[in-house]
Scaffold this motif. Structure first.
Motif, PDB file in Angstrom:
ATOM      1  N   ALA A  76      -5.286 -14.799   1.573  1.00 59.67           N
ATOM      2  CA  ALA A  76      -4.163 -15.346   0.808  1.00 59.67           C
ATOM      3  C   ALA A  76      -2.892 -14.641   1.263  1.00 59.67           C
ATOM      4  O   ALA A  76      -2.835 -13.412   1.304  1.00 59.67           O
ATOM      5  N   LEU A  77      -1.901 -15.421   1.622  1.00 55.29           N
ATOM      6  CA  LEU A  77      -0.663 -14.850   2.153  1.00 55.29           C
ATOM      7  C   LEU A  77       0.455 -14.948   1.124  1.00 55.29           C
ATOM      8  O   LEU A  77       0.592 -15.968   0.440  1.00 55.29           O
ATOM      9  N   PRO A  78       1.248 -13.904   1.003  1.00 56.03           N
ATOM     10  CA  PRO A  78       2.387 -13.966   0.084  1.00 56.03           C
ATOM     11  C   PRO A  78       3.450 -14.928   0.606  1.00 56.03           C
ATOM     12  O   PRO A  78       3.540 -15.195   1.805  1.00 56.03           O
ATOM     13  N   THR A  79       4.238 -15.438  -0.298  1.00 51.70           N
ATOM     14  CA  THR A  79       5.303 -16.380   0.028  1.00 51.70           C
ATOM     15  C   THR A  79       6.649 -15.800  -0.397  1.00 51.70           C
ATOM     16  O   THR A  79       6.701 -14.818  -1.158  1.00 51.70           O
ATOM     17  N   SER A 131     -14.712   2.463  -7.684  1.00 51.14           N
ATOM     18  CA  SER A 131     -14.257   1.284  -8.415  1.00 51.14           C
ATOM     19  C   SER A 131     -15.430   0.537  -9.030  1.00 51.14           C
ATOM     20  O   SER A 131     -15.366   0.087 -10.181  1.00 51.14           O
ATOM     21  N   ALA A 132     -16.518   0.410  -8.268  1.00 49.80           N
ATOM     22  CA  ALA A 132     -17.709  -0.265  -8.794  1.00 49.80           C
ATOM     23  C   ALA A 132     -18.307   0.491  -9.976  1.00 49.80           C
ATOM     24  O   ALA A 132     -18.891  -0.113 -10.882  1.00 49.80           O
ATOM     25  N   GLN A 133     -18.142   1.810  -9.989  1.00 51.51           N
ATOM     26  CA  GLN A 133     -18.692   2.631 -11.067  1.00 51.51           C
ATOM     27  C   GLN A 133     -17.839   2.583 -12.324  1.00 51.51           C
ATOM     28  O   GLN A 133     -18.372   2.635 -13.442  1.00 51.51           O
ATOM     29  N   THR A 134     -16.519   2.490 -12.164  1.00 48.76           N
ATOM     30  CA  THR A 134     -15.612   2.649 -13.305  1.00 48.76           C
ATOM     31  C   THR A 134     -14.909   1.377 -13.749  1.00 48.76           C
ATOM     32  O   THR A 134     -14.430   1.306 -14.883  1.00 48.76           O
ATOM     33  N   GLY A 135     -14.786   0.394 -12.856  1.00 51.43           N
ATOM     34  CA  GLY A 135     -14.021  -0.794 -13.183  1.00 51.43           C
ATOM     35  C   GLY A 135     -12.526  -0.604 -13.099  1.00 51.43           C
ATOM     36  O   GLY A 135     -11.752  -1.484 -13.507  1.00 51.43           O
ATOM     37  N   ALA A 136     -12.078   0.521 -12.555  1.00 50.40           N
ATOM     38  CA  ALA A 136     -10.641   0.769 -12.408  1.00 50.40           C
ATOM     39  C   ALA A 136     -10.037  -0.201 -11.398  1.00 50.40           C
ATOM     40  O   ALA A 136     -10.720  -0.689 -10.487  1.00 50.40           O
ATOM     41  N   LEU A 137      -8.754  -0.469 -11.550  1.00 46.20           N
ATOM     42  CA  LEU A 137      -8.051  -1.423 -10.691  1.00 46.20           C
ATOM     43  C   LEU A 137      -7.768  -0.806  -9.323  1.00 46.20           C
ATOM     44  O   LEU A 137      -7.145   0.258  -9.224  1.00 46.20           O
ATOM     45  N   VAL A 138      -8.202  -1.464  -8.276  1.00 45.78           N
ATOM     46  CA  VAL A 138      -7.917  -1.009  -6.918  1.00 45.78           C
ATOM     47  C   VAL A 138      -6.516  -1.461  -6.514  1.00 45.78           C
ATOM     48  O   VAL A 138      -6.170  -2.639  -6.645  1.00 45.78           O
ATOM     49  N   VAL A 139      -5.737  -0.525  -6.032  1.00 42.82           N
ATOM     50  CA  VAL A 139      -4.407  -0.822  -5.497  1.00 42.82           C
ATOM     51  C   VAL A 139      -4.472  -0.521  -4.003  1.00 42.82           C
ATOM     52  O   VAL A 139      -4.371   0.637  -3.585  1.00 42.82           O
ATOM     53  N   HIS A 140      -4.690  -1.550  -3.201  1.00 45.97           N
ATOM     54  CA  HIS A 140      -4.857  -1.359  -1.764  1.00 45.97           C
ATOM     55  C   HIS A 140      -3.539  -0.900  -1.150  1.00 45.97           C
ATOM     56  O   HIS A 140      -2.459  -1.303  -1.581  1.00 45.97           O
ATOM     57  N   ALA A 141      -3.633  -0.083  -0.129  1.00 46.44           N
ATOM     58  CA  ALA A 141      -2.428   0.460   0.496  1.00 46.44           C
ATOM     59  C   ALA A 141      -1.596  -0.606   1.203  1.00 46.44           C
ATOM     60  O   ALA A 141      -0.377  -0.454   1.319  1.00 46.44           O
ATOM     61  N   TYR A 142      -2.241  -1.691   1.678  1.00 49.53           N
ATOM     62  CA  TYR A 142      -1.462  -2.658   2.457  1.00 49.53           C
ATOM     63  C   TYR A 142      -2.033  -4.064   2.499  1.00 49.53           C
ATOM     64  O   TYR A 142      -1.318  -4.998   2.851  1.00 49.53           O
ATOM     65  N   ASP A 143      -3.296  -4.276   2.155  1.00 50.24           N
ATOM     66  CA  ASP A 143      -3.910  -5.584   2.409  1.00 50.24           C
ATOM     67  C   ASP A 143      -4.199  -6.342   1.122  1.00 50.24           C
ATOM     68  O   ASP A 143      -5.296  -6.836   0.903  1.00 50.24           O
ATOM     69  N   MET A 144      -3.201  -6.454   0.266  1.00 51.10           N
ATOM     70  CA  MET A 144      -3.264  -7.271  -0.948  1.00 51.10           C
ATOM     71  C   MET A 144      -1.975  -8.080  -1.046  1.00 51.10           C
ATOM     72  O   MET A 144      -0.888  -7.540  -0.774  1.00 51.10           O
ATOM     73  N   ARG A 162      -7.459  -0.054  11.239  1.00 52.85           N
ATOM     74  CA  ARG A 162      -7.440  -1.481  11.551  1.00 52.85           C
ATOM     75  C   ARG A 162      -6.288  -2.134  10.806  1.00 52.85           C
ATOM     76  O   ARG A 162      -6.023  -1.805   9.651  1.00 52.85           O
ATOM     77  N   ILE A 163      -5.595  -3.051  11.457  1.00 53.30           N
ATOM     78  CA  ILE A 163      -4.504  -3.765  10.806  1.00 53.30           C
ATOM     79  C   ILE A 163      -5.075  -4.625   9.681  1.00 53.30           C
ATOM     80  O   ILE A 163      -6.190  -5.152   9.775  1.00 53.30           O
ATOM     81  N   GLY A 164      -4.332  -4.775   8.612  1.00 53.47           N
ATOM     82  CA  GLY A 164      -4.775  -5.617   7.513  1.00 53.47           C
ATOM     83  C   GLY A 164      -4.835  -7.086   7.911  1.00 53.47           C
ATOM     84  O   GLY A 164      -4.071  -7.560   8.767  1.00 53.47           O
ATOM     85  N   ASP A 165      -5.730  -7.823   7.274  1.00 57.17           N
ATOM     86  CA  ASP A 165      -5.865  -9.250   7.578  1.00 57.17           C
ATOM     87  C   ASP A 165      -4.586 -10.013   7.249  1.00 57.17           C
ATOM     88  O   ASP A 165      -4.194 -10.935   7.974  1.00 57.17           O
ATOM     89  N   ILE A 166      -3.918  -9.635   6.161  1.00 55.65           N
ATOM     90  CA  ILE A 166      -2.672 -10.311   5.803  1.00 55.65           C
ATOM     91  C   ILE A 166      -1.617 -10.062   6.874  1.00 55.65           C
ATOM     92  O   ILE A 166      -0.960 -10.996   7.350  1.00 55.65           O
ATOM     93  N   ALA A 167      -1.447  -8.809   7.258  1.00 62.63           N
ATOM     94  CA  ALA A 167      -0.435  -8.488   8.266  1.00 62.63           C
ATOM     95  C   ALA A 167      -0.739  -9.191   9.578  1.00 62.63           C
ATOM     96  O   ALA A 167       0.172  -9.693  10.255  1.00 62.63           O
ATOM     97  N   PHE A 168      -2.000  -9.231   9.973  1.00 56.39           N
ATOM     98  CA  PHE A 168      -2.353  -9.899  11.222  1.00 56.39           C
ATOM     99  C   PHE A 168      -1.995 -11.380  11.164  1.00 56.39           C
ATOM    100  O   PHE A 168      -1.409 -11.927  12.104  1.00 56.39           O
TER     101      PHE A 168
END
Length: 315
Positions: free
Chosen positions: A5-8, A137-150, A234-240
């Protein structure tokens, strides 16, 4: 491979509505001709953002867009993103846990702890820290804040480009350092059709360069003086995807060129950038990028979390 999913541009406008009252509108310094290159250069000073880099923009947007974060927030980071997530957690009253690789700068790790986040060393490289974070994250359910690929993170980083064209409306070209690619993807999205964007990477971490050459994201070796901030394997999929669609040009610069650009920023402007923050300027000062006559160039100085002692020695 599933397309990400790409940002607009609309996503960037929504990000502005969410976070503009929480982040700084960083200044632009207009530097005279001959200081760094033949033409004058505009420096977008993201090292003056909260926590010393552009990263809070994307972190805030991700967390605020998610809504429910009662289980806390998680990040994997070489340092700057971790600082941003720790800061966002502190200001929003959320528990934050940051997984860092062994190469993380002590200055940054101390800063993360100082903001109240729990720090966990998650292996030798960023990818190791990321894997450890996903397990937590799988253990706690905390929200993942990815460094670059969201998408939300990339849209937040796009505010850098949105501000820049307001501050330098005649800009032709923007030089941007690339690590995982969140910043360049956001700026490319914000500036589509308005200005050219050129990526700059250390020779020792050619994530986007090698991905474009291979036709897909690939793993690269990580090393050199900017590994703590630009050290994604590795470059993020969004950035690529965004960079491919824009047919972006990528310049490679050596560590010595980055050291010199960082020293020049201090000597000539008294700007104490970290190595990754000086990488984009190194494309100009090394001659890797040569502006055309009359070309209006802006450079994003993306971070300043560094020990300034060696800058004083070089001055």
């Amino acid at each position: 491979m599933t397309s990400p999913a790409l940002p607009t541009p609309d996503d960037i406008e929504q990000a502005a509505a969410r976070v503009s009252d929480r982040v700084r509108r960083t200044p632009v310094l207009h530097v005279e001709a001959g200081t760094f290159a033949d033409p004058p250069v505009a420096l977008k000073l993201e090292l003056f953002q909260h926590t010393g880099s552009f990263k809070p923009r994307g972190a805030y947007n991700r967390v605020l867009a998610a809504g429910t974060t009662s289980a806390g927030i998680l990040a994997a980071s070489g340092g700057n993103h971790g600082l941003a997530v720790a800061y966002v957690g502190a200001t929003l009253g959320l528990a934050a846990e940051v997984f860092v690789p062994e190469v993380a700068s002590p200055v940054k790790v101390d800063g993360i702890r100082g903001l109240g986040a729990q720090v966990v060393v998650g292996g030798a490289h960023y990818s190791d820290a990321y894997d450890a974070m996903i397990t937590r994250s799988a253990q706690t359910g905390a929200l993942v804040v990815h460094a670059y690929d969201m998408p939300e993170v990339v849209a937040g980083q796009g505010l850098v480009g949105r501000e820049l064209v307001e501050q330098v409306p005649d800009v032709d070209t923007v030089l941007v350092a690339v690590g995982g690619g969140g910043l360049i993807a956001g700026i490319l999205t914000a500036l589509a059709g308005r200005a050219r964007v050129v990526g700059v990477e250390p020779v020792g971490i050619p994530t986007l360069h090698d991905a474009l050459r291979a036709g897909a994201p690939v793993d690269v070796e990580v090393g050199g003086i900017a590994a703590d901030s630009l050290g994604a394997r590795r470059i993020g999929d969004i950035a690529f995807a965004v960079a491919t669609a824009a047919d972006v040009q990528v310049m490679l610069v050596a560590d010595d060129a980055i050291r010199r650009a960082r020293a020049l920023l201090w000597q000539r402007c008294r700007i104490a950038a970290e190595a990754g923050g000086a990488a984009a300027l190194a494309a100009l000062t090394s001659g890797a990028y040569r502006p055309a006559d009359g070309e209006r160039v802006a450079v994003v100085v993306c971070g300043g979390n560094t020990d300034p002692a060696d800058l004083v020695e070089r001055a």
